[in-house]
Enzyme design. Structure first.
Site, PDB file in Angstrom:
ATOM      1  N   LYS A  13      39.215  -8.284 -22.659  1.00  0.00           N
ATOM      2  CA  LYS A  13      39.932  -7.177 -23.319  1.00  0.00           C
ATOM      3  C   LYS A  13      41.428  -7.479 -23.449  1.00  0.00           C
ATOM      4  CE  LYS A  13      38.790  -3.910 -20.377  1.00  0.00           C
ATOM      5  NZ  LYS A  13      37.922  -4.622 -19.442  1.00  0.00           N
ATOM      6  N   ARG A 122      40.323 -16.373 -12.862  1.00  0.00           N
ATOM      7  CA  ARG A 122      41.487 -15.756 -13.509  1.00  0.00           C
ATOM      8  C   ARG A 122      42.663 -15.667 -12.539  1.00  0.00           C
ATOM      9  NH1 ARG A 122      40.314 -10.485 -16.944  1.00  0.00           N
ATOM     10  NH2 ARG A 122      39.993  -9.394 -15.003  1.00  0.00           N
ATOM     11  N   ARG A 155      44.445 -11.478  -8.591  1.00  0.00           N
ATOM     12  CA  ARG A 155      44.633 -10.035  -8.454  1.00  0.00           C
ATOM     13  C   ARG A 155      43.934  -9.545  -7.196  1.00  0.00           C
ATOM     14  NH1 ARG A 155      43.401  -7.368 -14.282  1.00  0.00           N
ATOM     15  NH2 ARG A 155      42.205  -5.994 -12.956  1.00  0.00           N
ATOM     16  N   ARG A 166      34.000  -2.813  -9.299  1.00  0.00           N
ATOM     17  CA  ARG A 166      34.475  -2.621 -10.684  1.00  0.00           C
ATOM     18  C   ARG A 166      33.317  -2.699 -11.682  1.00  0.00           C
ATOM     19  NH1 ARG A 166      38.746  -7.007 -11.249  1.00  0.00           N
ATOM     20  NH2 ARG A 166      38.985  -6.266 -13.384  1.00  0.00           N
TER      21      ARG A 166
HETATM   22  P1  AMP Z   1      42.300  -3.393 -15.776  1.00  0.00           P
HETATM   23  O1  AMP Z   1      43.602  -4.123 -15.672  1.00  0.00           O
HETATM   24  O2  AMP Z   1      42.080  -2.757 -17.107  1.00  0.00           O
HETATM   25  O3  AMP Z   1      41.132  -4.218 -15.304  1.00  0.00           O
HETATM   26  O4  AMP Z   1      42.399  -2.149 -14.759  1.00  0.00           O
HETATM   27  C1  AMP Z   1      42.609  -2.366 -13.387  1.00  0.00           C
HETATM   28  C2  AMP Z   1      42.335  -1.086 -12.612  1.00  0.00           C
HETATM   29  O5  AMP Z   1      43.227  -0.044 -13.045  1.00  0.00           O
HETATM   30  C3  AMP Z   1      40.948  -0.503 -12.748  1.00  0.00           C
HETATM   31  O6  AMP Z   1      40.001  -1.121 -11.889  1.00  0.00           O
HETATM   32  C4  AMP Z   1      41.216   0.956 -12.357  1.00  0.00           C
HETATM   33  O7  AMP Z   1      41.407   1.068 -10.951  1.00  0.00           O
HETATM   34  C5  AMP Z   1      42.565   1.210 -12.999  1.00  0.00           C
HETATM   35  N1  AMP Z   1      42.432   1.694 -14.390  1.00  0.00           N
HETATM   36  C6  AMP Z   1      42.888   1.072 -15.521  1.00  0.00           C
HETATM   37  N2  AMP Z   1      42.599   1.805 -16.611  1.00  0.00           N
HETATM   38  C7  AMP Z   1      41.943   2.909 -16.173  1.00  0.00           C
HETATM   39  C8  AMP Z   1      41.361   4.034 -16.825  1.00  0.00           C
HETATM   40  N3  AMP Z   1      41.380   4.177 -18.156  1.00  0.00           N
HETATM   41  N4  AMP Z   1      40.778   4.982 -16.035  1.00  0.00           N
HETATM   42  C9  AMP Z   1      40.748   4.878 -14.701  1.00  0.00           C
HETATM   43  N5  AMP Z   1      41.249   3.829 -14.029  1.00  0.00           N
HETATM   44  C10 AMP Z   1      41.851   2.841 -14.749  1.00  0.00           C
END
Ligand code: AMP
Length: 214
Positions: A13, A122, A155, A166
């Site tokens: 993404k 990653r 991360r 996740r």
């Molecule tokens: P990402 O970088 O998109 O993988 O997001 C990392 C983490 O941020 C996720 O595992 C959630 O803990 C939180 N997060 C990001 N976007 C959202 C969302 N739209 N709703 C809820 N939690 C989010």
């Protein structure tokens, strides 16, 4: 254009959405990046969300929706947006309809074996947040960011336990929104099962799927 990019963790993404942003001339918005930035600055939002991010659980909807509402009020969003990682629940998708409904939703479909392989290779720059992948987006110097020379680290939510949580959150809470957008007739699918697909090649295919000429 208002574009939402959805897909499981590790589906690319961030890679694709960030590269599409200068082409489509709309801002790239990653709720994950906004949360991580607030955590590293120690803001009150950062303190509220840290435990969710570190464990791999989703941040509660009310907090996430507030963050997005505020971001969409900024002037760069007047011609649209590209969301990476939002919406992630049906409630968030319904709220987005009320504020600025998407024109198109791109679903990145990737088999689970490839997700796990991608996530575990990653790394992210501790300083500027740029993401690398030791499989197909390698830094020029090992362990060092090409852009700002920051240190590249894994991360906190990319340990095997957090990855499992996740993926589970994705299956339970995010997958239903694919059906939601499909029923609205705005879903486009990009399937990728190649381990070493170069980001530029993926972007080219996505632009074809979106019907956009560069
Ligand atoms: P990402 O970088 O998109 O993988 O997001 C990392 C983490 O941020 C996720 O595992 C959630 O803990 C939180 N997060 C990001 N976007 C959202 C969302 N739209 N709703 C809820 N939690 C989010």
């Amino acid at each position: 254009m208002r574009l939402v990019v959805i897909g499981p963790p590790g589906s690319g993404k961030g890679t694709y959405a960030s590269r599409l942003s200068p082409i489509l001339k709309v801002p790239y918005i990653s709720t994950g990046d906004i949360f991580r930035e607030n955590i590293s600055k120690g803001t009150s939002l950062g303190k509220k969300v840290e435990k969710f991010l570190n464990s791999g659980l989703l941040v509660p909807d009310d907090i996430t929706i507030e963050v997005v509402k505020k971001r969409l009020k900024e002037p760069d969003c007047k011609n649209g947006y590209i969301f990476d990682g939002f919406p992630r629940t049906l409630k968030q998708a319904e709220e987005l309809e009320k504020i600025a409904s998407p024109d198109v939703v791109l679903y990145l479909s990737v088999p689970e074996w490839l997700l796990i392989k991608r996530i575990s290779s990653r790394v992210i720059c501790k300083n500027c947040g740029k993401i690398y992948n030791l499989l197909n987006v390698k830094p020029k110097k090992e362990g060092i960011c090409d852009v700002c020379e920051g240190e590249l680290i894994q991360r906190k939510d990319e340990t095997p336990e957090a990855i499992k949580i996740r993926l589970n959150e994705y299956e339970k809470k995010t997958k239903p929104i694919i059906e939601y957008y499909n029923n609205k007739g705005i879903l486009k699918i990009f399937s990728n099962d190649k381990l070493d697909l170069k980001p530029e090649e993926g972007v080219k295919k996505i632009l074809e799927i979106l019907g956009v000429r560069k």
